[in-house]
Design a protein around this motif. Structure first.
Motif, PDB file in Angstrom:
ATOM      1  N   THR A   1       3.007   7.810 -18.418  1.00  0.00           N
ATOM      2  CA  THR A   1       2.137   8.866 -17.893  1.00  0.00           C
ATOM      3  C   THR A   1       0.832   8.863 -18.685  1.00  0.00           C
ATOM      4  O   THR A   1       0.276   9.918 -18.986  1.00  0.00           O
ATOM      5  N   MET A   2       0.394   7.650 -19.018  1.00  0.00           N
ATOM      6  CA  MET A   2      -0.870   7.525 -19.767  1.00  0.00           C
ATOM      7  C   MET A   2      -2.047   7.604 -18.811  1.00  0.00           C
ATOM      8  O   MET A   2      -3.119   8.081 -19.139  1.00  0.00           O
ATOM      9  N   GLY A   3      -1.869   7.065 -17.619  1.00  0.00           N
ATOM     10  CA  GLY A   3      -2.968   6.971 -16.660  1.00  0.00           C
ATOM     11  C   GLY A   3      -3.889   5.819 -17.013  1.00  0.00           C
ATOM     12  O   GLY A   3      -3.857   5.305 -18.152  1.00  0.00           O
ATOM     13  N   GLY A   4      -4.698   5.385 -16.051  1.00  0.00           N
ATOM     14  CA  GLY A   4      -5.649   4.300 -16.284  1.00  0.00           C
ATOM     15  C   GLY A   4      -4.956   2.952 -16.416  1.00  0.00           C
ATOM     16  O   GLY A   4      -3.730   2.854 -16.354  1.00  0.00           O
ATOM     17  N   LEU A   5      -5.762   1.928 -16.601  1.00  0.00           N
ATOM     18  CA  LEU A   5      -5.201   0.571 -16.647  1.00  0.00           C
ATOM     19  C   LEU A   5      -4.933   0.094 -18.067  1.00  0.00           C
ATOM     20  O   LEU A   5      -4.026  -0.690 -18.303  1.00  0.00           O
ATOM     21  N   LYS A   6      -5.738   0.577 -18.977  1.00  0.00           N
ATOM     22  CA  LYS A   6      -5.635   0.109 -20.362  1.00  0.00           C
ATOM     23  C   LYS A   6      -5.190   1.222 -21.279  1.00  0.00           C
ATOM     24  O   LYS A   6      -5.842   2.270 -21.275  1.00  0.00           O
ATOM     25  N   PRO A   7      -4.147   1.104 -22.038  1.00  0.00           N
ATOM     26  CA  PRO A   7      -3.296  -0.076 -22.191  1.00  0.00           C
ATOM     27  C   PRO A   7      -2.062  -0.055 -21.288  1.00  0.00           C
ATOM     28  O   PRO A   7      -1.128  -0.831 -21.509  1.00  0.00           O
TER      29      PRO A   7
ATOM     30  N   SER B   1       3.588   7.846 -12.911  1.00  0.00           N
ATOM     31  CA  SER B   1       2.776   8.631 -11.968  1.00  0.00           C
ATOM     32  C   SER B   1       1.390   8.000 -11.853  1.00  0.00           C
ATOM     33  O   SER B   1       0.495   8.574 -11.227  1.00  0.00           O
ATOM     34  N   ASN B   2       1.219   6.812 -12.442  1.00  0.00           N
ATOM     35  CA  ASN B   2      -0.110   6.204 -12.596  1.00  0.00           C
ATOM     36  C   ASN B   2      -0.528   5.423 -11.344  1.00  0.00           C
ATOM     37  O   ASN B   2      -0.295   4.218 -11.240  1.00  0.00           O
ATOM     38  N   LYS B   3      -1.177   6.133 -10.410  1.00  0.00           N
ATOM     39  CA  LYS B   3      -1.511   5.474  -9.117  1.00  0.00           C
ATOM     40  C   LYS B   3      -2.554   4.385  -9.279  1.00  0.00           C
ATOM     41  O   LYS B   3      -2.590   3.428  -8.513  1.00  0.00           O
ATOM     42  N   GLU B   4      -3.408   4.529 -10.290  1.00  0.00           N
ATOM     43  CA  GLU B   4      -4.433   3.498 -10.493  1.00  0.00           C
ATOM     44  C   GLU B   4      -3.767   2.164 -10.821  1.00  0.00           C
ATOM     45  O   GLU B   4      -4.117   1.113 -10.265  1.00  0.00           O
ATOM     46  N   LEU B   5      -2.781   2.218 -11.696  1.00  0.00           N
ATOM     47  CA  LEU B   5      -2.079   1.001 -12.093  1.00  0.00           C
ATOM     48  C   LEU B   5      -1.227   0.460 -10.935  1.00  0.00           C
ATOM     49  O   LEU B   5      -1.209  -0.752 -10.681  1.00  0.00           O
ATOM     50  N   VAL B   6      -0.543   1.356 -10.235  1.00  0.00           N
ATOM     51  CA  VAL B   6       0.304   0.909  -9.124  1.00  0.00           C
ATOM     52  C   VAL B   6      -0.550   0.254  -8.044  1.00  0.00           C
ATOM     53  O   VAL B   6      -0.215  -0.810  -7.526  1.00  0.00           O
ATOM     54  N   ALA B   7      -1.690   0.896  -7.716  1.00  0.00           N
ATOM     55  CA  ALA B   7      -2.549   0.335  -6.654  1.00  0.00           C
ATOM     56  C   ALA B   7      -3.114  -1.017  -7.074  1.00  0.00           C
ATOM     57  O   ALA B   7      -3.247  -1.926  -6.259  1.00  0.00           O
TER      58      ALA B   7
ATOM     59  N   PHE C   1       7.611   4.457  -8.818  1.00  0.00           N
ATOM     60  CA  PHE C   1       6.352   5.203  -8.924  1.00  0.00           C
ATOM     61  C   PHE C   1       6.243   6.323  -7.891  1.00  0.00           C
ATOM     62  O   PHE C   1       5.188   6.575  -7.328  1.00  0.00           O
ATOM     63  N   GLU C   2       7.384   7.008  -7.669  1.00  0.00           N
ATOM     64  CA  GLU C   2       7.409   8.098  -6.690  1.00  0.00           C
ATOM     65  C   GLU C   2       6.298   9.123  -6.930  1.00  0.00           C
ATOM     66  O   GLU C   2       5.693   9.654  -5.992  1.00  0.00           O
ATOM     67  N   ALA C   3       6.003   9.419  -8.209  1.00  0.00           N
ATOM     68  CA  ALA C   3       5.043  10.479  -8.534  1.00  0.00           C
ATOM     69  C   ALA C   3       3.591  10.045  -8.364  1.00  0.00           C
ATOM     70  O   ALA C   3       2.677  10.850  -8.544  1.00  0.00           O
ATOM     71  N   SER C   4       3.368   8.785  -7.998  1.00  0.00           N
ATOM     72  CA  SER C   4       1.978   8.311  -7.922  1.00  0.00           C
ATOM     73  C   SER C   4       1.265   8.790  -6.663  1.00  0.00           C
ATOM     74  O   SER C   4       0.039   8.786  -6.606  1.00  0.00           O
ATOM     75  N   VAL C   5       2.022   9.163  -5.654  1.00  0.00           N
ATOM     76  CA  VAL C   5       1.409   9.655  -4.400  1.00  0.00           C
ATOM     77  C   VAL C   5       2.101  10.957  -4.000  1.00  0.00           C
ATOM     78  O   VAL C   5       3.327  11.026  -3.959  1.00  0.00           O
ATOM     79  N   GLY C   6       1.297  11.972  -3.745  1.00  0.00           N
ATOM     80  CA  GLY C   6       1.867  13.221  -3.240  1.00  0.00           C
ATOM     81  C   GLY C   6       2.605  14.026  -4.308  1.00  0.00           C
ATOM     82  O   GLY C   6       3.442  14.872  -3.973  1.00  0.00           O
TER      83      GLY C   6
ATOM     84  N   ARG D   1      -6.588   5.060  -3.626  1.00  0.00           N
ATOM     85  CA  ARG D   1      -5.454   4.388  -4.290  1.00  0.00           C
ATOM     86  C   ARG D   1      -4.139   4.798  -3.616  1.00  0.00           C
ATOM     87  O   ARG D   1      -3.242   3.977  -3.411  1.00  0.00           O
ATOM     88  N   LYS D   2      -4.054   6.078  -3.272  1.00  0.00           N
ATOM     89  CA  LYS D   2      -2.797   6.572  -2.695  1.00  0.00           C
ATOM     90  C   LYS D   2      -2.543   5.983  -1.314  1.00  0.00           C
ATOM     91  O   LYS D   2      -1.421   5.594  -1.002  1.00  0.00           O
ATOM     92  N   ILE D   3      -3.586   5.889  -0.484  1.00  0.00           N
ATOM     93  CA  ILE D   3      -3.341   5.333   0.861  1.00  0.00           C
ATOM     94  C   ILE D   3      -3.117   3.819   0.761  1.00  0.00           C
ATOM     95  O   ILE D   3      -2.395   3.240   1.583  1.00  0.00           O
ATOM     96  N   ALA D   4      -3.709   3.179  -0.255  1.00  0.00           N
ATOM     97  CA  ALA D   4      -3.425   1.738  -0.448  1.00  0.00           C
ATOM     98  C   ALA D   4      -1.944   1.556  -0.780  1.00  0.00           C
ATOM     99  O   ALA D   4      -1.299   0.630  -0.271  1.00  0.00           O
ATOM    100  N   ILE D   5      -1.393   2.449  -1.598  1.00  0.00           N
ATOM    101  CA  ILE D   5       0.038   2.361  -1.933  1.00  0.00           C
ATOM    102  C   ILE D   5       0.888   2.635  -0.688  1.00  0.00           C
ATOM    103  O   ILE D   5       1.814   1.890  -0.361  1.00  0.00           O
ATOM    104  N   LEU D   6       0.536   3.690   0.040  1.00  0.00           N
ATOM    105  CA  LEU D   6       1.315   4.033   1.237  1.00  0.00           C
ATOM    106  C   LEU D   6       1.227   2.930   2.293  1.00  0.00           C
ATOM    107  O   LEU D   6       2.222   2.570   2.921  1.00  0.00           O
ATOM    108  N   GLY D   7       0.029   2.412   2.497  1.00  0.00           N
ATOM    109  CA  GLY D   7      -0.151   1.332   3.484  1.00  0.00           C
ATOM    110  C   GLY D   7       0.640   0.102   3.082  1.00  0.00           C
ATOM    111  O   GLY D   7       1.222  -0.580   3.926  1.00  0.00           O
TER     112      GLY D   7
END
Ligand code: HSE
Length: 402
Positions: free
Chosen positions: A73-79, A97-103, A122-127, A197-203
């Motif tokens: 739950t750090m968020g962002g890409l680095k680290p 929950s890190n949608k940036e990393l998942v996307a 990554f259930e918590a990354s969207v919605g 990012r969220k719609i990219a994951i859902l799509g």
């Protein structure tokens, strides 16, 4: 078995709370206690009940073989990206929950998890807390999903709800910041990057192939004016930041933009920080998911649901319907919408000539010196070309079909 949290911010703190308050529920499901063994953070938390678990180095966590799941739950890409790779390569599951990393790297991280008999969830990354992603890899897998439409950003939805009631953009943003919804730097929310990012994951999950965020046409809410809302109010619409993915023949077309949403549409009543998502399957028809799209406890609850899934399948890989194969990008000629357009009053004749006789004019109280109309359905490509031929466009919005 032990768990760890990387990044003890809002969501990280929420995970500790869920594990504490629902300790007996979690134990009942797992058959043993899941101890929060470590918290990786650069800060100290002397007042926190878990303050004594804080460590500075990932190595310290990885050295303890009882740790079987780590929440990122750090968020962002680095680290976060490098850390997640290292953890998965050791056969330890990661829930995030890190949608940036998942996307950006979700498909690659899933492959690493599969190769090392662990899970990347990554259930918590969207919605936020809405149990929205898992069905794409379970109960919806056999469906041919052709459309996913949602209100996926709580901050902007709260702001737009305020603006619909008369707030200016700045007032709504200040209110969202005071409530703790918007970050100090709200760019990712108000420019639509978060929803992108969220719609990219859902799509990606809906079609099983990777949708790149660069392929999502993304517009934020910063250009909306009071006049736009006046038109909406006078013509039975509201304005929402809608994220939409259309899927056809292996191709995905995705857009994030402010839409005029008819008050009769199910998404019109999604207000405040709530999110909703409508998924259309060829046999199922529409199914709608609704709930708190942001907020500590709800988001943490989704992370804990993933932790439980990962621990129940410790030593195995929990399947997620997302491959590294890139999805084809749908041609802009296939992406159609009706558009609401406002032009200077001097442009009426040109607008009719450009968009055709079947546009319907709309009016708003107290807005003068311009014409506003809604076009017939047209492709994104045709609309972009038509817009270029007009000189005095005051604004435009897409219209969500009822
Ligand atoms: N900034 C995000 C939102 C947080 O407002 O929806 C949850 O993803």
């Amino acid at each position: 078995m032990k768990a760890a949290i990387m990044g003890y911010g809002i969501v990280g703190g929420g995970i500790a709370k869920v594990l504490t308050e629902n300790k007996s529920k979690v134990k009942q499901i797992l058959g043993e206690e899941c101890e929060l063994g470590y918290i990786l953070d650069l800060r100290d938390f002397p007042e926190d009940p878990y303050g004594d678990r804080v460590v500075r180095s990932l190595d310290e966590i990885l050295a303890d073989k009882e740790v079987r799941v780590i929440c990122e739950t750090m968020g962002g890409l680095k680290p976060a990206y490098e850390y997640t790779k290292r953890i998965l390569q050791q056969g330890i599951s990661v829930c995030t929950s890190n949608k940036e990393l998942v996307a950006a790297h979700g498909a690659e991280l899933l492959t690493i998890a599969k190769d090392h008999n662990c899970s990347y969830l990554f259930e918590a990354s969207v919605g936020g807390g809405i149990p929205l992603l898992r069905p794409f890899s379970t109960t919806l897998m056999h469906e041919r999903i052709d459309r996913v439409t949602g209100v996926l950003n709580g901050t902007t939805n709260y702001m737009l709800s305020c603006m619909q009631k008369g707030d200016t953009f700045d007032m709504a943003l200040t209110r969202a910041q005071q409530k703790g919804y918007a970050e100090k730097d709200p760019t990712a929310d108000i420019e639509g990057h978060d929803a992108c990012r969220k719609i990219a994951i859902l799509g990606s999950l809906a079609g099983g192939a990777r949708v790149n965020t660069d392929d999502v046409q993304t517009e934020g809410i910063t250009k909306l004016t009071e006049q736009d809302f006046e038109y909406a109010r006078c013509n039975d619409y509201t304005i929402k930041l809608v994220a939409e993915a259309k899927l056809e023949g292996g191709a995905v077309g995705a857009v994030v933009a402010p839409f005029l949403v008819p008050m009769s549409h199910a998404l019109a009543s999604v207000n405040g920080v709530f999110n909703a998502c409508i998924v259309h399957g060829n046999m199922l028809g529409d199914v709608m998911f609704y709930g708190q799209g942001a907020g500590r406890d709800a988001t943490a609850s989704a992370v804990v649901s993933d932790m439980i899934d990962a621990l129940l399948h410790d030593g195995e890989h929990v399947f997620v319907n997302l491959s590294a194969v890139p999805a084809l990008r749908m041609d802009d000629l296939q992406m159609t919408h009706r558009f609401f357009v406002r032009v200077d009053e001097s442009e009426k004749a040109k607008a009719v000539k450009t968009f055709g006789e079947d546009i319907s004019f709309v009016e708003a109280r107290g807005v003068f010196g311009e014409w506003a109309f809604i076009t017939a359905p047209m492709s994104e490509a045709d609309f972009a070309a038509a817009l270029k031929s007009l000189d005095e466009v005051r604004g435009y919005l897409r219209v969500l079909e009822a």
